[in-house]
Design a protein around this motif. Structure first.
Motif, PDB file in Angstrom:
ATOM      1  N   VAL A 142       0.816  -1.222   0.000  1.00  0.00           N
ATOM      2  CA  VAL A 142       0.000   0.000   0.000  1.00  0.00           C
ATOM      3  C   VAL A 142       0.848   1.271   0.000  1.00  0.00           C
ATOM      4  O   VAL A 142       1.885   1.327   0.659  1.00  0.00           O
ATOM      5  N   GLU A 143       0.407   2.280  -0.729  1.00  0.00           N
ATOM      6  CA  GLU A 143       0.949   3.617  -0.561  1.00  0.00           C
ATOM      7  C   GLU A 143       0.425   4.068   0.796  1.00  0.00           C
ATOM      8  O   GLU A 143      -0.778   4.253   0.978  1.00  0.00           O
ATOM      9  N   ARG A 144       1.310   4.205   1.775  1.00  0.00           N
ATOM     10  CA  ARG A 144       0.850   4.439   3.140  1.00  0.00           C
ATOM     11  C   ARG A 144       0.148   5.795   3.311  1.00  0.00           C
ATOM     12  O   ARG A 144      -0.752   5.919   4.140  1.00  0.00           O
ATOM     13  N   GLY A 145       0.565   6.793   2.528  1.00  0.00           N
ATOM     14  CA  GLY A 145      -0.120   8.084   2.637  1.00  0.00           C
ATOM     15  C   GLY A 145      -1.604   7.902   2.366  1.00  0.00           C
ATOM     16  O   GLY A 145      -2.463   8.339   3.137  1.00  0.00           O
ATOM     17  N   TRP A 149       7.116  -4.192 -14.809  1.00  0.00           N
ATOM     18  CA  TRP A 149       6.215  -3.345 -14.025  1.00  0.00           C
ATOM     19  C   TRP A 149       4.768  -3.430 -14.518  1.00  0.00           C
ATOM     20  O   TRP A 149       3.823  -3.482 -13.728  1.00  0.00           O
ATOM     21  N   SER A 150       4.605  -3.476 -15.846  1.00  0.00           N
ATOM     22  CA  SER A 150       3.258  -3.424 -16.442  1.00  0.00           C
ATOM     23  C   SER A 150       2.405  -4.638 -16.050  1.00  0.00           C
ATOM     24  O   SER A 150       1.190  -4.615 -16.182  1.00  0.00           O
ATOM     25  N   LYS A 207       1.129   0.571  -6.459  1.00  0.00           N
ATOM     26  CA  LYS A 207       0.300   1.044  -7.569  1.00  0.00           C
ATOM     27  C   LYS A 207       1.085   1.945  -8.516  1.00  0.00           C
ATOM     28  O   LYS A 207       1.053   1.800  -9.717  1.00  0.00           O
ATOM     29  N   ASP A 208       1.778   2.950  -7.942  1.00  0.00           N
ATOM     30  CA  ASP A 208       2.350   4.013  -8.770  1.00  0.00           C
ATOM     31  C   ASP A 208       3.862   3.931  -8.932  1.00  0.00           C
ATOM     32  O   ASP A 208       4.417   4.533  -9.841  1.00  0.00           O
ATOM     33  N   SER A 209       4.531   3.256  -8.016  1.00  0.00           N
ATOM     34  CA  SER A 209       5.994   3.161  -8.086  1.00  0.00           C
ATOM     35  C   SER A 209       6.426   2.009  -7.184  1.00  0.00           C
ATOM     36  O   SER A 209       5.591   1.394  -6.514  1.00  0.00           O
ATOM     37  N   ASP A 236       8.759   2.181 -12.999  1.00  0.00           N
ATOM     38  CA  ASP A 236       9.084   1.190 -14.038  1.00  0.00           C
ATOM     39  C   ASP A 236      10.083   0.126 -13.614  1.00  0.00           C
ATOM     40  O   ASP A 236      10.841  -0.381 -14.447  1.00  0.00           O
ATOM     41  N   SER A 237      10.098  -0.190 -12.345  1.00  0.00           N
ATOM     42  CA  SER A 237      11.019  -1.243 -11.896  1.00  0.00           C
ATOM     43  C   SER A 237      10.399  -2.612 -12.172  1.00  0.00           C
ATOM     44  O   SER A 237       9.189  -2.795 -12.000  1.00  0.00           O
TER      45      SER A 237
END
Ligand SMILES: Cc1cc2nc3c(=O)[nH]c(=O)nc-3n(C[C@H](O)[C@H](O)[C@H](O)COP(=O)(O)OP(=O)(O)OC[C@H]3O[C@@H](n4cnc5c(N)ncnc54)[C@H](O)[C@@H]3O)c2cc1C
Length: 456
Positions: free
Chosen positions: A103-106, A206-207, A233-235, A193-194
């Motif tokens: 999860v993006e914690r923010g 990544w995709s 999700k984003d990075s 894109d890792s």
């Protein structure tokens, strides 16, 4: 600040998972709850890999659907690259019916804070708790409204400190000490894109992260340190946990923190390969030093500590957010019992102190590098928490320690109680080498997760 009441039943300091869950549960019970949060959410924080037990807390908070809707990336387990061996653990094989998440914690914490508000907690952001006065029949808490909003005071019957590493109460009253065995530094940042590692030893682009969900990667560095890779999700979040002896080498690697992090991570086995064609997100580097500490006290008359404000260890087992939920909801339950039955409030505080100390001690022991515990008095305390765990939870802890070469930490507990499931587990696999997935996922690929759950 307009609207902050001068009295409340309970004041909660901090709006991370510990604080928002405590405030949420007490508001559900009908108490007047005020939560003061220094930051404005969404605020950035680390701790992005969750373990499956967290769903039961979200159910109690009424937050399950909100988190599902956010579309976080499903995680299927862990990949450890430790002393030249690659081992993978699939959470599905432990029988959890809902997979954990990256999860993006923010965003995650922001959702939980809004859900607490929806359940009736009064949330005030950009308000910093400054001092707690515990003498007298009520707790008085002074605060500062940031951005020039002035000072104020609120009186309450109970205070729960969930202010994370700031540990407002513990710092004011000296309720914690640095952990002699864990003097770490952590630096982390974000890459676009890792590639990432999925079950079956597959490296995926990544995709594909929704089609073939990732594992959390942990790569050991020397005797003590390690590096994480968490595809979100984003990075991808990529970070280092380094012992003091490893920090000198880190400092030689570049002119600034960002260059050093990138260079160091590119040298870490497997993680370096995953980052080969990735781009670092500018200005996304963060650091924290000496972040592990032990509590000397956990609760007292009219006050409770929850989450990182109580204790913190090396995050190798991804148990921080879970511990925040556990202590936040346990503090809420204890406060509720005490408000309903004030004559027994010392009893409820004692139960909290004992059970939480046992749980924190077990997590600490299982997160230590093998053979470095200088608090042998911890073993008989930790064994009680292990005894309360289900067979599945015991085996998961064992498998987590096995893939990162530290099962010896559980041996003294097994010596105290040989009914514990701390000897064998067949729920992780050794992988000879990682292989890159071909253009698209083959039909019969074991994604490490049952198909319908991909939509979580
Ligand atoms: C390097 C690293 C990696 C980690 N990796 C993981 C992982 O993969 N998985 C995992 O589960 N955990 C991980 N953790 C641990 C996890 O981040 C924490 O355990 C978790 O965030 C604790 O939640 P909390 O609610 O106690 O504190 P926090 O999330 O820190 O929330 C505390 C809140 O209190 C607020 N606050 C602070 N001071 C005040 C004040 N004076 N007044 C009002 N508000 C205040 C802050 O703004 C903050 O919002 C990691 C931690 C570190 C350091």
């Amino acid at each position: 600040m307009q609207g902050i009441p001068t009295t409340a039943d309970v004041v909660v300091i901090g709006g991370g998972p510990a604080g928002s869950s405590a405030a949420n549960l007490l508001a559900q019970k009908g108490y007047e709850v005020v939560l003061l949060e220094k930051a404005r959410h969404p605020r950035l924080t680390v701790g992005e890999s969750l373990i499956p037990h967290f769903w039961k807390y979200l159910d109690e908070l009424g937050a399950t659907e909100d988190i599902r809707q956010a579309g976080f990336i499903v995680k299927t387990g862990g990949t450890a690259i430790w002393r030249g061996r690659i081992r993978q653990l699939a959470l599905k094989s432990f029988g959890y019916d809902r997979p954990p998440l990256h999860v993006e914690r923010g965003e995650f914490d922001h959702i939980l804070l809004r859900v607490a508000q929806r359940q009736g907690a009064q949330v005030f952001e950009r308000v910093a708790a400054r001092k707690v006065h515990l003498e007298g029949p009520y707790v008085r808490l002074s605060y500062e409204v940031l951005d020039g909003g002035g000072d104020g005071e609120i009186r309450c019957r109970y205070v729960i400190d969930a202010s994370g590493q700031s540990a407002v109460l513990a710092n004011q009253f000296g309720f914690r000490e640095f952990d002699r065995d864990l003097r770490f530094m952590s630096i982390w940042g974000y890459f676009e894109d890792s590639d990432y590692v999925a079950q079956g030893g597959l490296i995926c682009p990544w995709s594909m992260r929704r089609e073939v969900p990732p594992t959390t990667v942990q790569a050991g560095i020397g005797e003590w340190g390690w590096c994480w890779h968490i595809a979100q999700k984003d990075s991808s979040s990529v970070g280092l946990v380094l012992a003091p002896s490893q920090q000198a080498e880190f400092k030689t690697l570049g002119k600034n923190l960002e260059q050093r992090l990138i260079e160091y991570c590119r040298r870490v086995p497997v993680v370096g390969d995953l980052l080969k064609d990735a781009r670092f997100v500018p200005d996304s580097v963060y650091g924290i030093r000496d972040f592990a500490y032990r509590p000397t006290q956990l609760a007292g008359d009219r006050w409770y500590l929850a989450g990182d404000a109580a204790a913190f260890v090396d995050p190798i087992n991804s148990a921080g957010v879970l511990t925040a939920f556990y202590t936040g909801s346990f503090a809420a339950m204890s406060v509720d019992s005490s408000l309903r039955n004030p004559a027994r409030r010392e009893y409820f505080a004692t139960v909290f102190r004992e059970l939480v100390r046992q749980r924190l001690t077990l997590f600490r022991l299982s997160a230590l590098p093998e053979g470095v515990n200088s608090y042998p008095e911890d073993y008989p305390i930790a064994v009680r928490a292990a005894q309360l765990d289900s067979a599945r939870e015991q085996e998961l802890l064992l498998a987590q320690t096995k893939i990162t070469d530290r099962p010896g930490n559980l041996a003294p507990l097994y010596a105290l109680d040989n009914r514990l499931g701390f000897t064998e587990s067949d729920k992780y696999k050794e992988v000879a080498q990682l292989t890159r997935i071909v253009a698209e996922a083959p039909e019969n690929l074991d994604r490490g997760i049952d198909e319908p759950q991909l939509t979580v």
